[in-house]
Design an enzyme around this catalytic site. Sequence first.
Site, PDB file in Angstrom:
ATOM      1  N   ASN A 150       0.802  -1.236   0.000  1.00 56.62           N
ATOM      2  CA  ASN A 150       0.000   0.000   0.000  1.00 56.62           C
ATOM      3  C   ASN A 150       0.830   1.279   0.000  1.00 56.62           C
ATOM      4  OD1 ASN A 150       0.680  -0.623   2.678  1.00 56.62           O
ATOM      5  ND2 ASN A 150      -1.051   0.531   3.474  1.00 56.62           N
ATOM      6  N   GLU A 188       4.046  -4.120  12.179  1.00 54.26           N
ATOM      7  CA  GLU A 188       3.067  -3.054  11.895  1.00 54.26           C
ATOM      8  C   GLU A 188       1.946  -3.711  11.105  1.00 54.26           C
ATOM      9  OE1 GLU A 188       3.157  -0.199  13.128  1.00 54.26           O
ATOM     10  OE2 GLU A 188       5.231   0.424  13.430  1.00 54.26           O
ATOM     11  N   CYS A 236      -3.364   1.661   6.450  1.00 55.26           N
ATOM     12  CA  CYS A 236      -3.563   1.006   7.746  1.00 55.26           C
ATOM     13  C   CYS A 236      -4.154   1.961   8.771  1.00 55.26           C
ATOM     14  CB  CYS A 236      -2.239   0.448   8.243  1.00 55.26           C
ATOM     15  SG  CYS A 236      -0.928   1.671   8.206  1.00 55.26           S
ATOM     16  N   GLU A 245       7.910   2.360  15.120  1.00 57.99           N
ATOM     17  CA  GLU A 245       8.834   2.842  14.099  1.00 57.99           C
ATOM     18  C   GLU A 245       8.895   4.367  14.189  1.00 57.99           C
ATOM     19  OE1 GLU A 245       7.036   0.586  10.609  1.00 57.99           O
ATOM     20  OE2 GLU A 245       9.145  -0.019  10.520  1.00 57.99           O
TER      21      GLU A 245
HETATM   22  P1  NAD Z   1       0.299  -9.165   3.548  1.00 58.32           P
HETATM   23  O1  NAD Z   1       0.375  -9.541   4.994  1.00 58.32           O
HETATM   24  O2  NAD Z   1      -0.458 -10.034   2.635  1.00 58.32           O
HETATM   25  O3  NAD Z   1       1.777  -9.050   2.940  1.00 58.32           O
HETATM   26  C1  NAD Z   1       2.760  -8.212   3.481  1.00 58.32           C
HETATM   27  C2  NAD Z   1       4.126  -8.701   3.040  1.00 58.32           C
HETATM   28  O4  NAD Z   1       4.380  -9.971   3.643  1.00 58.32           O
HETATM   29  C3  NAD Z   1       4.278  -8.912   1.536  1.00 58.32           C
HETATM   30  O5  NAD Z   1       5.558  -8.496   1.130  1.00 58.32           O
HETATM   31  C4  NAD Z   1       4.132 -10.426   1.405  1.00 58.32           C
HETATM   32  O6  NAD Z   1       4.773 -10.947   0.262  1.00 58.32           O
HETATM   33  C5  NAD Z   1       4.815 -10.893   2.664  1.00 58.32           C
HETATM   34  N1  NAD Z   1       4.451 -12.242   3.092  1.00 58.32           N
HETATM   35  C6  NAD Z   1       3.349 -12.969   2.749  1.00 58.32           C
HETATM   36  N2  NAD Z   1       3.404 -14.191   3.335  1.00 58.32           N
HETATM   37  C7  NAD Z   1       4.539 -14.236   4.064  1.00 58.32           C
HETATM   38  C8  NAD Z   1       5.128 -15.209   4.906  1.00 58.32           C
HETATM   39  N3  NAD Z   1       4.559 -16.405   5.101  1.00 58.32           N
HETATM   40  N4  NAD Z   1       6.297 -14.920   5.531  1.00 58.32           N
HETATM   41  C9  NAD Z   1       6.876 -13.713   5.361  1.00 58.32           C
HETATM   42  N5  NAD Z   1       6.368 -12.747   4.553  1.00 58.32           N
HETATM   43  C10 NAD Z   1       5.208 -13.001   3.927  1.00 58.32           C
HETATM   44  O7  NAD Z   1      -0.232  -7.659   3.560  1.00 58.32           O
HETATM   45  P2  NAD Z   1      -0.604  -6.742   2.299  1.00 58.32           P
HETATM   46  O8  NAD Z   1      -1.877  -7.235   1.735  1.00 58.32           O
HETATM   47  O9  NAD Z   1       0.595  -6.592   1.410  1.00 58.32           O
HETATM   48  O10 NAD Z   1      -0.813  -5.326   3.021  1.00 58.32           O
HETATM   49  C11 NAD Z   1      -2.009  -4.924   3.584  1.00 58.32           C
HETATM   50  C12 NAD Z   1      -1.964  -5.072   5.091  1.00 58.32           C
HETATM   51  O11 NAD Z   1      -0.863  -4.347   5.634  1.00 58.32           O
HETATM   52  C13 NAD Z   1      -3.190  -4.472   5.769  1.00 58.32           C
HETATM   53  O12 NAD Z   1      -3.640  -5.332   6.782  1.00 58.32           O
HETATM   54  C14 NAD Z   1      -2.653  -3.187   6.385  1.00 58.32           C
HETATM   55  O13 NAD Z   1      -3.394  -2.708   7.476  1.00 58.32           O
HETATM   56  C15 NAD Z   1      -1.276  -3.568   6.740  1.00 58.32           C
HETATM   57  N6  NAD Z   1      -0.439  -2.380   6.902  1.00 58.32           N
HETATM   58  C16 NAD Z   1      -0.048  -1.991   8.150  1.00 58.32           C
HETATM   59  C17 NAD Z   1       0.716  -0.848   8.333  1.00 58.32           C
HETATM   60  C18 NAD Z   1       1.149  -0.392   9.695  1.00 58.32           C
HETATM   61  O14 NAD Z   1       2.062   0.426   9.766  1.00 58.32           O
HETATM   62  N7  NAD Z   1       0.560  -0.872  10.767  1.00 58.32           N
HETATM   63  C19 NAD Z   1       1.105  -0.103   7.217  1.00 58.32           C
HETATM   64  C20 NAD Z   1       0.693  -0.532   5.966  1.00 58.32           C
HETATM   65  C21 NAD Z   1      -0.069  -1.681   5.805  1.00 58.32           C
END
Ligand code: NAD
Length: 455
Positions: free
Chosen positions: A131, A229, A263, A432
């Site tokens: 995102n 996060e 997020c 962070e």
């Molecule tokens: P996601 O959890 O599907 O993926 C995040 C990352 O993790 C990607 O790079 C993905 O390839 C990797 N990943 C997937 N499976 C993995 C595994 N088994 N082991 C290690 N890495 C793995 O999330 P998304 O769909 O890319 O992002 C959206 C989510 O991120 C939403 O829930 C959002 O709220 C959250 N988010 C949180 C923050 C924050 O600062 N709190 C900021 C931005 C997004």
Amino acid sequence: MTSSEVINPATEEVLGSVELLDVDRVDDAVARAKSAQQRWARLAPADRAGALRSFAAVVDAHVDELARLEVANSGHPIGSAEWEAGHVRDVLQFYSASPERLSGRQIPVTGGLDVTFNEPLGVVGVITPWNFPMTIAAWGFAPALAAGNAVVLKPAEWTPLTSLRLGELAIEAGLPADLLQVLPGRGSVVGERFVTHPDVPKIVFTGSTEVGTRVMAGAAAQVKRVTLELGGKSANIVFDDCDLEKAAATAPYGVFDNAGQDCCARSRILVQRNVYDRFMELLEPAVKGVKVGDPASRDTEMGPLVSKKHWQSVASYVSDDAPVAFRGAAPEGRGYWFAPTVLTPQRTDRTVTEEIFGPVVTVLPFDDEADAIALGNDTPYGLSGSIWTENLSRAVRVSRALESGNLSVNSHSSVRYSTPFGGFKQSGLGRELGPDAPLSFTETKNVFFAVSEES
Ligand code: NAD
């Protein structure tokens, strides 16, 4: 070796393909990062500071290029993408001050001299979501490098382009080879290998709570450090004593920024019951006024969703019988467009309890301050939120009572590089940004030097 196509979400055009690395390539990168880190940590702090300032300067010279790349790959409006690229520069600039300020402490003790050292961890694995690809990567790599670590960075599969470019710019800026390596690939391959690799002592993971839970469980096997996060379902709480016009005019931007793929999105608007009808009257033109369209156009405020798969997930929350109060407009035709949508469901509906991560907001009435706090906290998440009131005491009471890491009063601000950012409850672990971020990339070592009596 396989590759995957990268798609422009506003046009559905294929932008190119990016290699998906396998475990052997990750292991090779980590081995090289490990020796680069040892050389980096031995450099004079002023030299590490200078290298990070050079990196910031090179990013500054490429803000336009990085922004255009994010517009194409992620569909972010150009104004937002420029802010994001500039933010990467600012984060690097801010943490370039850290190498010379990680000074440890001298603690008074009997019989000698006691000092602490902030030792780097080694190779840090940073895993980012799709995102906000650039900014979230920088929140990990800038303080980690500043604290004397090397970084391997895995961008999300859908949006790797700006991270890959930042990796090239680091080299162009003169950062040592292998110190910051961008490793595109699948989460289940590259991300998981970061978690299991014995030479990666810390993971910074930003993404869904579901995957974050799995990362934390995997990290436990080696007592590996984690910063998480994760998701959010933040509340925008509107009291009857606030500037209602301003609260309604800004509410769409508190949730529909980045098409709700944020997020910190204030995706639950809670409105005091006695001003609910008036608020809805004011909210409708504000929502219909959000300019949704070509992200390359300067007056666009909201672009498309990131992918077809994600569009389907968001659309599943707005069925034909959904309680739609009103919707904004979105382009027709190619691209993953989704009009801003306002729902008025029951408190228990899944649109109220689950993170939708799209331009869909729920509006719920509440009775009094206690009800607002209870409703605000009625979620496993605790990342962000806003409180609208002109009553200072109420603003203090409610902001202290909400279980959330980042609140703003009479605004929707969440992120400043100089202030800490992170979540309560299942929104994450650790913080962070802010002045202390480099410390979460160090181990504190305490050394006592015995001092003998004068002979
Ligand atoms: P996601 O959890 O599907 O993926 C995040 C990352 O993790 C990607 O790079 C993905 O390839 C990797 N990943 C997937 N499976 C993995 C595994 N088994 N082991 C290690 N890495 C793995 O999330 P998304 O769909 O890319 O992002 C959206 C989510 O991120 C939403 O829930 C959002 O709220 C959250 N988010 C949180 C923050 C924050 O600062 N709190 C900021 C931005 C997004």
